[in-house]
Enzyme design. Structure first.
Site, PDB file in Angstrom:
ATOM      1  N   ARG A  17     -10.319  -2.415  -6.388  1.00  0.00           N
ATOM      2  CA  ARG A  17      -9.620  -1.320  -7.079  1.00  0.00           C
ATOM      3  C   ARG A  17      -8.517  -1.919  -7.958  1.00  0.00           C
ATOM      4  NH1 ARG A  17     -12.326   1.018  -3.628  1.00  0.00           N
ATOM      5  NH2 ARG A  17     -11.862   2.659  -2.147  1.00  0.00           N
ATOM      6  N   TYR A  22      -4.082  -6.038 -10.409  1.00  0.00           N
ATOM      7  CA  TYR A  22      -4.116  -7.103  -9.401  1.00  0.00           C
ATOM      8  C   TYR A  22      -5.264  -8.107  -9.600  1.00  0.00           C
ATOM      9  CZ  TYR A  22      -0.657  -4.215  -7.081  1.00  0.00           C
ATOM     10  OH  TYR A  22       0.474  -3.505  -6.802  1.00  0.00           O
ATOM     11  N   ASN A  73       3.156 -12.034   1.839  1.00  0.00           N
ATOM     12  CA  ASN A  73       3.047 -10.990   0.817  1.00  0.00           C
ATOM     13  C   ASN A  73       3.103  -9.675   1.589  1.00  0.00           C
ATOM     14  OD1 ASN A  73       2.596  -9.133  -1.163  1.00  0.00           O
ATOM     15  ND2 ASN A  73       0.837 -10.194  -2.066  1.00  0.00           N
ATOM     16  N   HIS A  79       9.540  -3.564  -0.054  1.00  0.00           N
ATOM     17  CA  HIS A  79      10.577  -2.703  -0.631  1.00  0.00           C
ATOM     18  C   HIS A  79      11.145  -1.698   0.374  1.00  0.00           C
ATOM     19  CE1 HIS A  79       8.650  -4.507  -4.067  1.00  0.00           C
ATOM     20  NE2 HIS A  79       7.519  -3.871  -3.811  1.00  0.00           N
ATOM     21  N   ASP A  86      14.285  -7.982   9.738  1.00  0.00           N
ATOM     22  CA  ASP A  86      14.909  -8.364  11.010  1.00  0.00           C
ATOM     23  C   ASP A  86      14.055  -9.387  11.759  1.00  0.00           C
ATOM     24  OD1 ASP A  86      17.026  -6.694  10.505  1.00  0.00           O
ATOM     25  OD2 ASP A  86      16.406  -5.114  11.895  1.00  0.00           O
ATOM     26  N   HIS A  99       4.228 -12.642  -4.264  1.00  0.00           N
ATOM     27  CA  HIS A  99       3.580 -11.474  -4.862  1.00  0.00           C
ATOM     28  C   HIS A  99       2.601 -11.932  -5.927  1.00  0.00           C
ATOM     29  CE1 HIS A  99       6.335  -8.839  -2.821  1.00  0.00           C
ATOM     30  NE2 HIS A  99       7.315  -9.630  -3.199  1.00  0.00           N
ATOM     31  N   ARG A 106       8.009  -4.611 -13.201  1.00  0.00           N
ATOM     32  CA  ARG A 106       7.297  -3.361 -12.931  1.00  0.00           C
ATOM     33  C   ARG A 106       8.288  -2.226 -12.651  1.00  0.00           C
ATOM     34  NH1 ARG A 106       2.642  -4.362  -8.746  1.00  0.00           N
ATOM     35  NH2 ARG A 106       2.081  -2.278  -9.509  1.00  0.00           N
ATOM     36  N   ARG A 110      10.213  -1.468  -7.312  1.00  0.00           N
ATOM     37  CA  ARG A 110       9.672  -2.768  -6.871  1.00  0.00           C
ATOM     38  C   ARG A 110      10.652  -3.918  -7.126  1.00  0.00           C
ATOM     39  NH1 ARG A 110       4.188  -1.444  -5.897  1.00  0.00           N
ATOM     40  NH2 ARG A 110       3.486   0.144  -7.347  1.00  0.00           N
TER      41      ARG A 110
END
Ligand code: CA2
Length: 148
Positions: A17, A22, A73, A79, A86, A99, A106, A110
């Protein structure tokens, strides 16, 4: 040395997709490239993906004493996730944020990474090559750690 690659939500959809954002490489293609570079640099690699925040947290916790570097990643959790931040801080295994896309070019939401302050560096914007660069960065970070 041992590197743990962790991939967050929806990265299992890579290549199927949104190729405009990507690219066309699948996560399996990326893993193959990572393993090739790791072999050249004599590093061992584990490569995992989960859509679940808690599973990613668990893998980070388990990395202590088993892996020298984590490459993460965190996808959309980058975000939003104080839990991942933590876990990285608690475990103390050097972690590199990566990334595929240049998140800073973007949407504004982000631009903020909650994990960046507890990571030793960030690689973003090079598509699948970000992962290969992360193998090289891991070897560098591990060497730096040994030097003290
Ligand atoms: O650029 C990256 O690697 C990201 O971590 C990818 C995340 C995004 O939320 C981050 O802001 C940046 C999204 C991963 C979703 O991947 C998809 C792949 C194919 C189709 C849809 C989503």
């Amino acid at each position: 040395m041992k590197i743990l690659f962790l991939n967050g939500p929806n990265l299992n959809l890579l290549g199927q997709r949104e190729p405009g954002v990507y690219g066309t490489a699948t996560l399996a293609d990326i893993e193959k490239n990572v393993r090739e570079r790791a072999r050249e640099l004599k590093a061992e690699v584990a490569f995992r993906q989960s859509n679940l925040e808690g599973e990613l947290v668990g893998w980070i916790q388990e990395a202590k004493g088993k892996f020298d570097v984590i490459v993460l990643n965190a996808a959309a959790y980058t975000h939003t996730s104080i839990a991942l931040r933590d876990a990285i801080a608690a475990v103390g295994v050097p972690t590199i944020e990566i990334h595929l896309s240049n998140v800073h070019a973007r949407e504004e939401f982000r631009h903020k990474s909650l994990i960046a302050p507890v990571c030793c560096g960030q690689i973003a914007g090079f598509g699948p090559k970000s992962y290969v660069l992360a193998v090289e960065a891991s070897v560098y970070v591990n060497g730096r750690k040994k030097q003290g």
